[in-house]
Design an enzyme around this catalytic site. Sequence first.
Site, short mmCIF file in Angstrom:
data_model
loop_
_atom_site.label_atom_id
_atom_site.label_comp_id
_atom_site.label_asym_id
_atom_site.label_seq_id
_atom_site.Cartn_x
_atom_site.Cartn_y
_atom_site.Cartn_z
N TYR A 170 -6.87 -1.10 5.92
CA TYR A 170 -6.18 -2.40 5.89
C TYR A 170 -5.05 -2.36 6.91
O TYR A 170 -4.27 -1.41 6.94
CB TYR A 170 -5.62 -2.65 4.49
CG TYR A 170 -4.78 -3.90 4.37
CD1 TYR A 170 -5.36 -5.17 4.43
CD2 TYR A 170 -3.40 -3.82 4.19
CE1 TYR A 170 -4.60 -6.32 4.32
CE2 TYR A 170 -2.62 -4.96 4.08
CZ TYR A 170 -3.22 -6.21 4.13
OH TYR A 170 -2.45 -7.33 4.01
N ASP B 82 -2.40 2.92 13.24
CA ASP B 82 -1.60 2.17 12.27
C ASP B 82 -0.92 3.19 11.35
O ASP B 82 -1.51 3.70 10.40
CB ASP B 82 -2.50 1.23 11.47
CG ASP B 82 -1.73 0.42 10.43
OD1 ASP B 82 -0.54 0.72 10.20
OD2 ASP B 82 -2.31 -0.51 9.86
N LYS C 159 7.39 0.20 6.61
CA LYS C 159 7.74 0.85 5.35
C LYS C 159 8.96 1.75 5.46
O LYS C 159 10.08 1.29 5.33
CB LYS C 159 6.53 1.57 4.77
CG LYS C 159 5.36 0.63 4.45
CD LYS C 159 4.25 1.32 3.72
CE LYS C 159 3.04 0.41 3.51
NZ LYS C 159 3.28 -0.66 2.54
#
Length: 427
Positions: free
Chosen positions: A143, A238, A266
């Site tokens: 994702y 990613d 994050k």
Amino acid sequence: MSQHNEELFARAQARIPAGVNSPVRAFRAVGGTPPFLERASGAHLWDVDGRRYIDYVGSWGPMVAGHTHPRVVEAVQSAAARALSFGAPTAAEVEMAELLCRLVPSLELVRLVSSGTEATMTAIRLARGYTGRSAIVKFEGCYHGHADSLLVKAGSGALTFGHPSSAGVPAETAAHTVVLDYNDARQVRSLFEARGAEIAGVIVEPVAGNMNLVLPAPGFLETLREQCARHGAVLIFDEVMTGFRVAAGGAQARFGVRPDLTTLGKVIGGGLPVAAVGGRREIMQKIAPLGPVYQAGTLSGNPVAVAAGLATLKLVDTPGFQERVAASAQRLVEGLAAEAKRAGVTFSSQSIGSMFGLYFRAAPPASFAEVMQCDAARFNRFFASMLAQGVYLAPSAYEAGFVSSAHDAADIDATLAAAREAFRHAA
């Protein structure tokens, strides 16, 4: 759950779709009412009824130093007292860019944005703008945020273009994305042999965390690097989740594979909205105003968010930090496996750095198809029992978990004691 949580959930559902602002929070995969959280400290959360939980979600990854770390809180308070937003350059964002480029091997230039989705969307646009090509390759189960071109599932064959996996994504947008099986180097080589001249870039979670934790097979990341270099495509790692989790320099430092572009998020916000895209100078110089690839954001480099991220990164960058938190994660997964074996439950677990995966199957999965073989019903029973005993795991059988530097031996011991009872319910 007590009535207070249930009342809040009922109120939320009257005004917020499904009562939540991000889908997995609704607990629909596991059932029950989600706890509405009120405060956090270290490795612990408290809900609106004052109930305490040992937290292994960590706000889905950012809280590697634990919640409300005094240095992070102090940095945020100090920044907020000066200004909440400028929409103009600050010294702090320069310091963050310099620190990111020092810590992450592939970064030569970096641009701050506000979310992981924004970072990956920009990376895809850069890859296309740099190469002049349209096709993007991603992997089943990975994702990369909710940009249209990345909400795509596999087509009818391994080398075909994909189909939308969300309503609202035009088929013609999905048609520019090819979806392959994670860890299948043979598929990668076959695709590049057939369509190498069409491919602008390959985007991958170097350690998958959004279909539960799946480690890269030996040679898989190396194959991506080799094929992208051979055919002039841009390799995008990613590392929104893995950055500063699997190693201080991310998965690229741990595995020694250097991507062309990297997305981060994050941890670099320390719990506030900061993300970044960065990489090779010649590619990053294509971004506006240096080049023709447009990207902008009112809150990019927000001073309060950058203050939280900088304080967190400085904690992560201290000697021994990564080793300590990785040791806690390893002790957790080894203890859980031992408890499952004692209960006679088919179960496996693994960790890398401060990320971990729990699987109700005999061995850790290596692909999306193997993840789907996990016994989700057993996980749901295990989850419910753990939550009732005050252990907060991700409310899905398909999400990685996170340990922080605030988790101590007592937290791990309490978690394993709860698991002893939970495996009995899961049997």
